[in-house]
Design a protein around this motif. Structure first.
Motif, PDB file in Angstrom:
ATOM      1  N   UNK A 373       0.824  -1.200   0.000  1.00  0.00           N
ATOM      2  CA  UNK A 373       0.000   0.000   0.000  1.00  0.00           C
ATOM      3  C   UNK A 373       0.871   1.269   0.000  1.00  0.00           C
ATOM      4  N   UNK A 374       2.098   1.162   0.510  1.00  0.00           N
ATOM      5  CA  UNK A 374       2.981   2.332   0.490  1.00  0.00           C
ATOM      6  C   UNK A 374       3.194   2.815  -0.942  1.00  0.00           C
ATOM      7  N   UNK A 375       3.436   1.864  -1.866  1.00  0.00           N
ATOM      8  CA  UNK A 375       3.618   2.253  -3.258  1.00  0.00           C
ATOM      9  C   UNK A 375       2.314   2.786  -3.846  1.00  0.00           C
ATOM     10  N   UNK A 376       1.194   2.127  -3.524  1.00  0.00           N
ATOM     11  CA  UNK A 376      -0.088   2.611  -4.034  1.00  0.00           C
ATOM     12  C   UNK A 376      -0.433   3.985  -3.507  1.00  0.00           C
ATOM     13  N   UNK A 377      -0.136   4.250  -2.227  1.00  0.00           N
ATOM     14  CA  UNK A 377      -0.420   5.573  -1.655  1.00  0.00           C
ATOM     15  C   UNK A 377       0.471   6.649  -2.261  1.00  0.00           C
ATOM     16  N   UNK A 442      14.080   7.781  14.810  1.00  0.00           N
ATOM     17  CA  UNK A 442      13.159   6.733  15.256  1.00  0.00           C
ATOM     18  C   UNK A 442      13.338   5.461  14.439  1.00  0.00           C
ATOM     19  N   UNK A 443      13.579   5.602  13.144  1.00  0.00           N
ATOM     20  CA  UNK A 443      13.820   4.425  12.306  1.00  0.00           C
ATOM     21  C   UNK A 443      15.072   3.687  12.773  1.00  0.00           C
ATOM     22  N   UNK A 444      16.146   4.449  13.044  1.00  0.00           N
ATOM     23  CA  UNK A 444      17.377   3.806  13.496  1.00  0.00           C
ATOM     24  C   UNK A 444      17.207   3.081  14.814  1.00  0.00           C
ATOM     25  N   UNK A 445      16.491   3.696  15.794  1.00  0.00           N
ATOM     26  CA  UNK A 445      16.270   3.040  17.083  1.00  0.00           C
ATOM     27  C   UNK A 445      15.431   1.772  16.922  1.00  0.00           C
ATOM     28  N   UNK A 446      14.486   1.818  16.000  1.00  0.00           N
ATOM     29  CA  UNK A 446      13.659   0.635  15.763  1.00  0.00           C
ATOM     30  C   UNK A 446      14.472  -0.490  15.137  1.00  0.00           C
ATOM     31  N   UNK A 491      20.230   8.442   0.705  1.00  0.00           N
ATOM     32  CA  UNK A 491      21.259   7.460   1.018  1.00  0.00           C
ATOM     33  C   UNK A 491      21.037   6.784   2.360  1.00  0.00           C
ATOM     34  N   UNK A 492      20.651   7.583   3.351  1.00  0.00           N
ATOM     35  CA  UNK A 492      20.431   7.011   4.682  1.00  0.00           C
ATOM     36  C   UNK A 492      19.239   6.045   4.660  1.00  0.00           C
ATOM     37  N   UNK A 493      18.165   6.444   4.027  1.00  0.00           N
ATOM     38  CA  UNK A 493      16.996   5.568   3.962  1.00  0.00           C
ATOM     39  C   UNK A 493      17.328   4.291   3.201  1.00  0.00           C
ATOM     40  N   UNK A 494      18.152   4.388   2.132  1.00  0.00           N
ATOM     41  CA  UNK A 494      18.501   3.188   1.372  1.00  0.00           C
ATOM     42  C   UNK A 494      19.344   2.234   2.222  1.00  0.00           C
ATOM     43  N   UNK A 538       9.870   6.519   4.453  1.00  0.00           N
ATOM     44  CA  UNK A 538      10.103   6.250   5.880  1.00  0.00           C
ATOM     45  C   UNK A 538       9.100   5.224   6.402  1.00  0.00           C
ATOM     46  N   UNK A 539       7.855   5.318   5.971  1.00  0.00           N
ATOM     47  CA  UNK A 539       6.831   4.367   6.398  1.00  0.00           C
ATOM     48  C   UNK A 539       7.196   2.952   5.945  1.00  0.00           C
ATOM     49  N   UNK A 540       7.759   2.818   4.750  1.00  0.00           N
ATOM     50  CA  UNK A 540       8.150   1.501   4.248  1.00  0.00           C
ATOM     51  C   UNK A 540       9.188   0.867   5.178  1.00  0.00           C
ATOM     52  N   UNK A 541      10.179   1.654   5.616  1.00  0.00           N
ATOM     53  CA  UNK A 541      11.214   1.106   6.494  1.00  0.00           C
ATOM     54  C   UNK A 541      10.618   0.700   7.843  1.00  0.00           C
TER      55      UNK A 541
END
Length: 859
Positions: A373-377, A442-446, A491-494, A538-541
């Protein structure tokens, strides 16, 4: 005497005097008869008014039975006799007819006239010979302003109630009650003979009226003496009830206001002050009534009982304060629990779930759908949101809808804030960078929560704080595909996505990598409206990290299966239970009772639970003589490979589902105990400690059982309205299946009545069947004893089917026995389905806690 002397004199003038005297007697009699009714007329009026009562009493003398007192003709259609459990329906109607007949004004007037005439005759003929009844009558009527008649009409008519319906009139059966019934029989015998003599009937014509009147008065004196003694006992019982009511009123007042009714908080509250005044008024009325019933001694008992009540409430208030303090301390201790204890509780819940189902695992379908759904959204219009109405069409549960709405609201707000900051000048976009750095932190801590120790060296970029990430983004050049996005952000998200996808399931890595690449391409093509694409990256990660956590948990569950499927799993669950409740391996019964108080109360329900178990096992024993073999045990798929031993064999739980639960075993105790819990309106908390991890299962079981009870009510209603359905079980079963579909959809009673009305009309019911079915259903639901009897037998049927071994002929026959009592044999398959749910919980609880349950039950 004068007339006899005249007739004995010689012929002549004395004879003429005799004739003259006879004429005077006739004139006097005619004058009396013209002004007053004769004794025969008074007796005839009474017999006319009391014809039904006298006929029933005489029939009781002749046949030794109690005939009905209702009107002639066929009785109206009524509910089955078992609905009045334990009373008899016909006896209840007969007593109501008798009470209505005896309370009629015409009968009371006729009885008063007859009693007055008999008293006058007695005083004229037997003056000084009749026993004195004044003290007895004064005790029965202490508030009478004048002397009471010798034969009070209501007391006399009550003898018919005493004789015809002693089981209804008396609260208990003892020597005093038996003596009163005998005196009533003697009184009626003498009264009927007296009436026959007054009317000059043949079998009483040779007996003197004076003799019969004396016999009636003696029988009346004996009856009145026993009646007064019984009423005195009854008055004492009534006074005791009034004392209990007064104590309950004061107890309720003390629970609301406290025992100090002069306290400032009581006087300051208008509601509390009104309650105090009302209880004082009620107490005054009760005290007056007790004084009339039993005199000053009753008042002393009343005051003593109120003093005891106040002392008990003071003690209870002190105990409640101590318990509140202990509860507060326990809450503080619970808040201070370490993360290790919380983790242990989660492990206990997962182990318990594995005992029920070897294929138990966390679902990943929803997470995979969210990732897609992330791609669809991200392809939606710029002015769109994260959620559209069509996204909620496939969600039936409220929890899923709320979760999706809240998540969409978060990303919508994040998108709006990024767009608002992006519209400003580049020099004023520090807030935008802070938002992005906060999300990346928050992504990194998760991610760090799912990375193994040996890979910690590869997670340096995940350990950057929000300030370091913000500095990195500020120094980053624009991304060459979209200048509105910093290159370091992509780059960071990748890097985060590559690490998370590497940690996940290899079978899904390529698919998820393609999804991420498509999201990056969408961000490159988004132009200035790139805020929504950034949020979806970010939601995908975030979602990918959650998917890794679920995969890790499922891997742990799969590795634990060989340890759970067997005795070791039961022993482990038993050890975890002892740890949760602070029990040692060799705990004594006293320790068990102290640590498991709710379980002790559950097992120690006393005669109710014991009687239920005895009734269920008796039904199972009755049909187990044939020794029918249970059906073959199906193999449960656990999700393991064919090489795994537990994948080839049946799960341990299924091996025991078709077995009979022996009397006194832990499984049998759990079956009957849970079946008794199902009869309550809700699953009451706190649950017994041995069921502390089964709340959700018990709630689902209770809901399924309530549907069976409602279908049983519908079965009774249909068979009452259409007697032709009683012998056609297959047809009735099809009808109840249709009704069950309505119940599962949460239909209203009116919809249910409409469906039942349509079924009854098609089966040959009377016109206006829908209204009749609605009235009948409402009547059944409002009759507490009827619903209790129906619910009790349905619970017994479920317990019998689970005890005898699911699927066996013995289980079906034992369950059918209880269902037949409530005209619901067509619900056998429904009952078997509920029994399977109950047996599942009972087998797990019985095998894990069997020794504990048996020890407590023996104690």
């Amino acid at each position: 005497r004068k007339e006899s002397l005249l007739w004995a004199a010689p012929q002549g003038r004395p004879r003429r005097l005799a004739q003259c005297a006879a004429c005077q007697i006739q004139r006097a009699w005619r004058a009396f008869a013209g002004q007053h009714p004769t004794t025969r007329a008074v007796a005839g009026s009474f017999e006319e008014q009391a014809a039904a009562v006298l006929e029933a009493a005489k029939a009781l003398d002749a046949a030794g039975s109690r005939p009905p007192l209702g009107a002639e003709g066929p009785p109206p259609r009524a509910l089955p006799a078992w609905m009045h459990d334990p009373a008899d329906a016909q006896r209840a109607k007969d007593f109501e007819c008798l009470a209505a007949a005896l309370s009629g004004r015409g009968l009371l007037r006729a009885a008063a006239a007859l009693s007055e005439r008999l008293e006058r005759l007695l005083s004229a003929w037997c003056q000084g010979e009749a026993p004195e009844l004044g003290p007895l009558l004064a005790g029965l009527f202490p508030r009478a302003a004048r002397s009471v008649e010798r034969y009070p009409p209501r007391v006399f008519l009550s003898s018919f109630m005493v004789r015809l319906f002693p089981e209804v009139v008396f609260n208990s059966q003892g020597a005093a009650e038996a003596s009163l019934v005998r005196q009533a029989e003697r009184l009626h015998a003498s009264f009927f003979t007296l009436l026959d003599r007054v009317h000059g009937r043949e079998h009483a014509a040779g007996r003197r009226l004076l003799e019969l009147l004396r016999g009636f008065d003696q029988a009346w004196a004996s009856y009145l003496q026993d009646f007064a003694a019984w009423k005195t006992t009854d008055a004492q019982a009534l006074a005791a009830d009034l004392v209990d009511v007064a104590c309950q009123l004061h107890r309720s007042l003390y629970q609301r206001c406290g025992t100090d009714l002069e306290a400032p908080h009581v006087k300051a509250s208008h509601d509390f002050s009104a309650m105090v005044q009302q209880v004082a008024t009620d107490h005054k009325l009760i005290a007056e009534r007790v004084a009339r019933l039993v005199g000053p001694a009753g008042l002393e008992r009343l005051e003593a009982a109120l003093e005891r009540t106040k002392a008990e409430e003071e003690e209870r208030h002190a105990l409640r304060a101590r318990l509140e303090e202990e509860r507060r301390a326990a809450a503080e201790r619970a808040q201070a629990k370490s993360e290790a204890e919380i983790s242990e509780a989660r492990k206990d819940a997962m182990l318990w779930a594995l005992l029920y189902d070897g294929s138990c695992h966390f679902e990943t379908d929803d997470l995979l759908e969210d990732l897609e759904r992330c791609l669809g959204d991200s392809l939606k219009p710029v002015d769109g949101g994260a959620l559209a109405e069509e996204d909620l069409d496939d969600l039936d549960d409220l929890h899923g809808r709320v979760k999706l709405i809240m998540e969409a609201a978060f990303w919508d707000e994040m998108r709006d804030r990024l767009e608002a900051q992006q519209a400003q000048q580049e020099a004023q976009q520090s807030t935008r960078l802070e938002l992005l750095s906060g999300l990346l932190a928050e992504v990194g801590a998760d991610i760090l929560t799912v990375v193994p120790r040996k890979l910690k060296a590869r997670t340096g970029f995940c350990q950057l704080p929000a300030e370091g990430l913000a500095a990195m983004l500020r120094g980053s050049p624009p991304w060459h595909h979209n200048p509105r996005i910093p290159e370091e952000f992509i780059g960071h998200v990748r890097r985060c996505a590559d690490l998370v996808l590497f940690l996940g399931a290899p079978a899904r890595q390529a698919k998820l990598q393609r999804l991420f690449d498509a999201l990056v391409a969408r961000a490159a093509d988004s132009g200035e409206a790139c805020a929504w694409s950034v949020c979806m990256l970010v939601r995908f990660v975030f979602l990918a990290v959650r998917l890794v956590k679920v995969d890790t948990s499922n891997a742990h569950l799969k590795s634990a299966l060989p340890l759970v499927n067997g005795p070791s799993g039961l022993e482990t669950a038993r050890a975890h239970f002892r740890r949760r409740h602070g029990l040692s391996l060799d705990a004594e019964v006293a320790d068990l009772r102290a640590a498991l108080p709710v379980t002790v109360d559950w097992i120690g329900e006393g005669s109710a639970l014991s009687a239920a178990a005895e009734e269920v096992h008796a039904a199972v024993d009755e049909f187990s003589a044939g020794g029918s073999q249970p059906p073959p045990v199906p193999v449960m798929k656990t999700g393991l490979g064919d090489s795994e031993a537990s994948g080839r064999e049946a799960w341990w739980l299924e091996k025991h589902m078709a077995e009979r639960a022996p009397r006194g075993s832990g499984v049998a105790t759990a079956v009957v105990g849970i079946a008794e819990m199902l009869q309550q309106d809700t699953v009451v908390a706190p649950l017994p400690e041995v069921l502390d991890l089964d709340l959700g299962r018990l709630e689902r079981l209770h809901q399924a059982f309530q549907e069976v009870v409602m279908l049983a009510l519908c079965s009774v209603a249909l068979q009452q309205e259409c007697p032709g359905l009683r012998g056609r079980e297959g047809e009735l079963k099809d009808h109840l299946t249709r009704v069950g579909l309505l119940l599962s959809g949460g239909s209203h009673l009116l919809d249910l009545s409409a469906e039942l009305g349509a079924i009854a009309s098609a089966a040959g019911g009377e016109p206006r069947t829908e209204e009749a079915m609605h009235r009948l259903l409402s009547l059944l639901l409002t009759k507490q004893k009827a619903v209790e009897a129906l619910t009790r037998n349905a619970a017994r049927a479920v317990a019998a089917a689970a005890t005898a071994g699911l699927g066996s002929s013995c289980a079906r026959q034992a369950a059918r026995k209880f269902l037949t009592r409530i005209q619901s044999a067509a619900l056998l398959e429904k009952v078997e389905a509920v029994a399977r749910q109950l047996k599942t919980v009972a087998v797990v609880v019985g095998h894990v806690h069997g020794p504990t349950l048996q020890a407590l039950e023996r104690a």
